[in-house]
Motif scaffolding. Structure first.
Motif, PDB file in Angstrom:
ATOM      1  N   ALA A 148       0.815  -1.267   0.131  1.00 54.62           N
ATOM      2  CA  ALA A 148      -0.097  -0.153   0.017  1.00 54.62           C
ATOM      3  C   ALA A 148       1.092   1.405   0.122  1.00 54.62           C
ATOM      4  O   ALA A 148       1.991   0.898   0.164  1.00 54.62           O
ATOM      5  N   GLU A 149       0.204   2.610  -0.170  1.00 53.39           N
ATOM      6  CA  GLU A 149       0.955   3.674  -0.225  1.00 53.39           C
ATOM      7  C   GLU A 149       1.706   3.957   1.183  1.00 53.39           C
ATOM      8  O   GLU A 149       2.947   4.183   1.079  1.00 53.39           O
ATOM      9  N   ARG A 150       1.101   3.359   2.287  1.00 52.20           N
ATOM     10  CA  ARG A 150       1.758   3.271   3.307  1.00 52.20           C
ATOM     11  C   ARG A 150       1.767   1.972   3.854  1.00 52.20           C
ATOM     12  O   ARG A 150       0.603   1.292   4.394  1.00 52.20           O
ATOM     13  N   PRO A 151       2.919   1.149   3.652  1.00 55.49           N
ATOM     14  CA  PRO A 151       2.674  -0.327   3.614  1.00 55.49           C
ATOM     15  C   PRO A 151       2.510  -0.879   5.121  1.00 55.49           C
ATOM     16  O   PRO A 151       2.910   0.028   6.163  1.00 55.49           O
ATOM     17  N   ALA A 152       1.825  -1.841   5.123  1.00 56.86           N
ATOM     18  CA  ALA A 152       1.826  -2.762   6.475  1.00 56.86           C
ATOM     19  C   ALA A 152       3.054  -3.495   6.581  1.00 56.86           C
ATOM     20  O   ALA A 152       3.246  -4.514   5.688  1.00 56.86           O
ATOM     21  N   THR A 153       4.212  -3.225   7.016  1.00 59.75           N
ATOM     22  CA  THR A 153       5.430  -3.786   7.188  1.00 59.75           C
ATOM     23  C   THR A 153       5.646  -4.973   8.196  1.00 59.75           C
ATOM     24  O   THR A 153       6.523  -5.778   7.967  1.00 59.75           O
ATOM     25  N   GLY A 154       4.649  -5.141   9.243  1.00 63.85           N
ATOM     26  CA  GLY A 154       4.789  -6.014  10.254  1.00 63.85           C
ATOM     27  C   GLY A 154       3.564  -6.328  11.246  1.00 63.85           C
ATOM     28  O   GLY A 154       3.025  -5.099  11.370  1.00 63.85           O
ATOM     29  N   LEU A 155       3.242  -7.448  11.617  1.00 62.57           N
ATOM     30  CA  LEU A 155       2.284  -7.435  12.721  1.00 62.57           C
ATOM     31  C   LEU A 155       2.720  -8.479  13.646  1.00 62.57           C
ATOM     32  O   LEU A 155       3.274  -9.721  13.280  1.00 62.57           O
ATOM     33  N   VAL A 156       2.588  -8.258  15.074  1.00 59.87           N
ATOM     34  CA  VAL A 156       2.893  -9.259  15.988  1.00 59.87           C
ATOM     35  C   VAL A 156       1.528  -9.261  16.501  1.00 59.87           C
ATOM     36  O   VAL A 156       1.212  -8.288  17.319  1.00 59.87           O
TER      37      VAL A 156
END
Length: 902
Positions: free
Chosen positions: A639-647
């Protein structure tokens, strides 16, 4: 004869058998853990450690622990004083006498050694919670000011104290989470009565010659391209000349593929001259011409190498062994870096590829019990989910966990914990104790020592992707300097992040690029997809790197609930939706009730009519919550502001709990697990609850080409109201929006079902993912501006109550099991309506769950006439004895179906 047996029992219990026992270590470079302990409270044994560390002491009345490590409560469970299943039932944990742990306790062991000329001995600690006095043979080895900090390890020289028969006594002092550097629990669960006090990691005896080596560090430098360019490997270890004379040593290095991996060993030698009583850093370089690269399991194989450094000296006149010491390590060749993007969000890169972290927060056992088989199962479960990372927030566990992660390709993001002594800063307003226990000079020393030990332990492991030196708050400048000094001292090559939040940072680390904005309690599935930041803060929605966040779900199924809840507790679960429940979080926290969760369940699905009705609605809630969270993050990778990580908060529980897990304490996966598993597939098609779009996700490095997506919308009466086949292409490590369903879902009057099937057009239509959603007429309405740190209120709920009136579905079930630990269950919907949310589990002849087990899918919804085969595989050792498959669904009657042997 009876008298002889009684005397023998007393003789053995007193530790006198050490006189005739084989020495614990007997050759240079050998080290061994103290294998067992006698344990007693100082209220009984006293605190005269000089006397307690004399050989021949009668400990027949003490507790005898056949384990090398355990906290006080863990030891008392190990020896049978407490039974874990009893402690965890209902509110029995409250009944443990906490006052017994307000005084020091004594760990004691008698052991044999073989002292002699040219032999040196060390007592090595790796973590005692949280302070300890150590005595050997009547003499003090260390005081509680020296052996302080649960992660601090020391090498204590004991050569002058050693005899043939030796008595070791360790006095552990009561742990205070707010004033000691310990392993605290914050609000995760009730605190153990002993606050984790005790010898929770191995204490070892090491024997060397005149030169002793500290742990081996392995520094790697990869070339370009990775797989073909030679890799440089440097072995480093600090050598201590223990003699008052100059010694010339030969250092022999060996780097070889680990067992089961291809390649040839590389050996070489180098000479060093060590001044008297000096410490010298030995450095040996070599080249691996055809390196095998380590990848996370998501992207490739996990080849490992072993390294060994051996120090030899010229034999002396006593014909001692020329080997003085050796150090070994297992390592992998890979690169891990982190970078801040334009939004100040962290993106990790592994082997130069941008890598989206998809992980969850780990919890150890509440009594810190050592369980390698449990860890292995948990790592297998994590990989089965499609996840790639575990966050260790102040729960850095034992070295064996890192070995397993290396072998299986799981990444570990280690770090310190929040909300107690670790974050006792003047700028931390959240500390639950007043006045704030400000750090002293000794505290800075202890914290740095703990960092040095942990970083040294983790340094060679390819599974370690970084260390977070603060959690909710960043450490102050002095602490940060100490931490960075510790990392530099062990040749750390992974990222160091200042904290898990964006509340502030030290200039020494810079911004962490991680956000910690919640939620921790229930939010509807559209929360994660609402990424329109122009409308205001979107907190935990799928943008940036969320270091800990989730919808607070993880409801165990009935078979598990009955193991730890009383009949009255079970009634409370569905009849008292706002009641404080002991098996939620710690009392007085925001999470001691299921009130927020239950408000959603009651409003969206209707008031439960029974415990069974409550539980299936809860599993529906859990499934859609985790699926939406994982799918939103994976979809927004580009995305334009990426979702780079999820914990995800959290992976598992420290004890039987009613929330915050992807599988329950008994390793039973349920709704939260299988919702997350759908979202974590390598290739997936995902439904966007906010935009009503379909997203194509590809998390692999080696998959590309043409794909087909089959879309069907079916009403609750079995009528197809929309269908479409869409052909597109996919590229590795990407996600994209491919289709709008706005028009298709515009005229929903009651809840409908949406089925998305992704197929590989070049493999005969091989199905890559199958996903069924239930979609209401209107989406839940979130009140973003009223958000708290742990949830966002809902002012209007989606209405799924119509699905309570689904006509019953008739599903045939046929199951077989084989000797290869696999069961296959074939489901076929013989009715004209969808068979909604069918779950399967395996039970033995006594009706008990067969666990642990991995399913390729579960909690599935079948179209009329549709057939599916679900496979389950046994995880870990033990017998494979599934006798029946237990089947149930929202509109499918529950029953057991016998499994045939193949």
């Amino acid at each position: 004869m009876r008298m002889r047996r009684a005397l023998t029992a007393i003789f053995l219990a007193s530790g006198l058998q050490a006189a005739d026992a084989a020495p614990l270590v007997s050759s240079p470079g050998e080290r061994a853990a103290i294998p067992s302990w006698d344990l007693q409270s100082s209220a009984v044994a006293g605190t005269d450690l000089a006397a307690l560390s004399q050989t021949g002491l009668d400990t027949s009345s003490w507790h005898h622990i056949k384990a090398s490590k355990c906290t006080l409560m863990g030891c008392l469970v190990e020896t049978g004083v407490y039974k874990e299943s009893d402690l965890f039932y209902s509110e029995n944990l409250r009944k443990v006498d906490e006052e017994q742990f307000l005084v020091p306790w004594i760990y004691r062991n008698e052991l044999s050694l073989q002292p002699g000329p040219g032999k040196h001995f060390f007592l090595q600690t790796h973590g005692i919670s949280s302070r300890a006095d150590i005595f050997l043979n009547g003499k003090q080895v260390a005081s509680s000011s020296e052996q302080a900090g649960s992660y601090v390890g020391h090498d204590y020289a004991i050569t002058e104290l050693v005899d043939t028969t030796n008595a070791l006594a360790i006095q552990v002092h009561p742990t205070d989470y707010y004033r000691d550097f310990a392993l605290g629990w914050v609000d995760w669960n009730p605190w153990p009565a002993d606050n984790g006090t005790g010898v929770w990691r191995d204490i070892e005896i090491k024997q060397t010659g005149p030169v002793m080596l500290e742990p081996l560090r392995v520094v790697t430098q990869l070339g370009t391209p990775l797989e073909s360019a030679p890799a440089k490997v440097t072995l480093k270890a600090r050598a201590h000349n223990l003699e008052n004379s100059t010694i010339t040593v030969t250092a022999s290095g060996v780097v070889a593929p680990a067992s089961g991996h291809e390649g040839h060993p590389i050996t070489w030698t180098q000479s060093f001259t060590l001044p008297p009583l000096s410490t010298t850093d030995l450095v040996l370089d070599t080249i691996i011409p055809n390196p095998q690269i380590w990848w996370p399991r998501q992207w490739g194989a996990q080849p490992l190498y072993t390294a060994k450094l051996t120090i030899t000296t010229t034999p002396n006149n006593n014909h001692a062994s020329p080997i003085s010491d050796h150090a070994t390590a297992t390592f992998g060749l890979r690169t891990i870096t982190s970078h801040l993007n334009a939004h100040n969000d962290t993106t990790f890169h592994i082997n130069n590829r941008p890598f989206q972290v998809l992980g969850a927060g780990y919890s150890p056992n509440i009594f810190l019990r050592f369980s390698p088989s449990q860890w292995e199962t948990e790592l297998h479960y994590l990989l089965n989910l499609g996840f790639n990372t575990i966050r260790l927030e102040g729960k850095n566990e034992h070295p064996l966990l890192y070995d397993l992660a290396d072998q299986l390709g799981v990444l570990l993001l280690a770090g310190w914990e929040c909300c107690d002594k670790w974050e006792a800063w003047s700028y931390n307003p959240d500390l639950a104790v007043s006045p704030t226990p400000v750090w002293t000079d000794d505290d800075y020393r202890v914290a740095e020592a703990g960092m040095r030990h942990e970083a040294g332990m983790m340094q060679p492991h390819p599974s370690v992707m970084g260390f977070v030196v603060g959690s909710d708050f960043w450490p102050d400048e002095r602490a940060t300097e100490g931490y960075l000094r510790a990392f530099a001292g062990v040749d750390w090559q992974m990222p160091v992040l200042g904290s898990a939040s964006k509340r502030g940072f030290s200039p020494l680390t810079g911004p962490s690029g991680l956000k910690m904005d919640g939620p921790y309690d229930w939010v509807p599935p559209n929360y994660w997809w609402d990424t329109d930041e122009t409308a205001g803060s979107r907190l935990g929605a799928a943008v940036g790197f969320g270091s800990e966040l989730g919808a607070g779900v993880g409801t165990p199924e009935l078979a598990s609930l009955r193991r730890f809840l009383s009949p009255a507790d079970l009634e409370d679960l569905w009849r008292s939706p706002n009641k404080s429940l002991f098996h939620m979080s710690r009392e007085t926290s925001q999470f001691e009730t299921r009130e927020i969760y239950n408000a959603g369940l009651w409003q969206r699905w209707g008031a439960p009519t029974s415990l069974d009705d409550y539980l299936i609605k809860a599993q529906l809630m859990d499934y859609e919550a985790t699926r939406a969270q994982v799918e939103a993050y994976t979809a927004m990778w580009n995305a334009e502001r990426p979702a780079t990580g999820l914990v995800y908060w959290m992976l598992n529980n420290a004890w039987p709990a009613l929330h915050w897990n992807l599988w329950d304490y008994y390793m039973r996966p349920a709704g939260s697990y299988f919702g997350a598993k759908v979202g974590g597939r390598q290739e997936n098609v995902a439904f966007d609850y906010v935009r009503r779009n379909v997203w194509l996700v590809n998390r692999a490095l080696d998959r590309e080409g043409e794909r087909s997506v089959d879309v069907q919308v079916m009403d609750m009466h079995g009528k197809v109201v929309y269908e479409n086949r869409f052909v597109t292409t996919t590229a590795p490590n990407t996600s994209k929006n491919i289709l709008s369903l706005g028009d298709a879902l515009a005229n929903v009057t009651e809840a409908v079902f949406l089925r998305l099937i992704l197929s590989d057009a070049h493999r005969g239509g091989n199905v890559l993912s199958r996903n069924v959603y239930w979609v209401a007429k209107e989406v839940d309405v979130l009140e973003w501006e009223q958000s708290d740190w742990y949830f966002t209120p809902v002012s209007k709920y989606s209405d799924y109550t119509a699905l309570n009136k689904l006509a019953p579905a008739r599903v045939t079930v046929f199951g077989v099991r084989d000797k290869h630990d696999v069961a296959e269950i074939v489901l076929e919907n013989k009715s004209d309506v969808p068979a909604f949310f069918i779950s399967l589990d395996l039970v033995d002849r006594h009706g008990k769950d067969v666990l642990p087990v991995e399913w390729d899918d579960n909690y599935v919804t079948l179209w009329p006439g549709e057939k599916m085969t679900l496979r389950a595989r046994k995880v870990g050792g033990g017998s494979w004895e599934p006798f029946d498959a237990r089947v149930k669904g929202k509109n499918v009657a529950g029953r057991n179906v016998g499994l045939l042997r193949r």
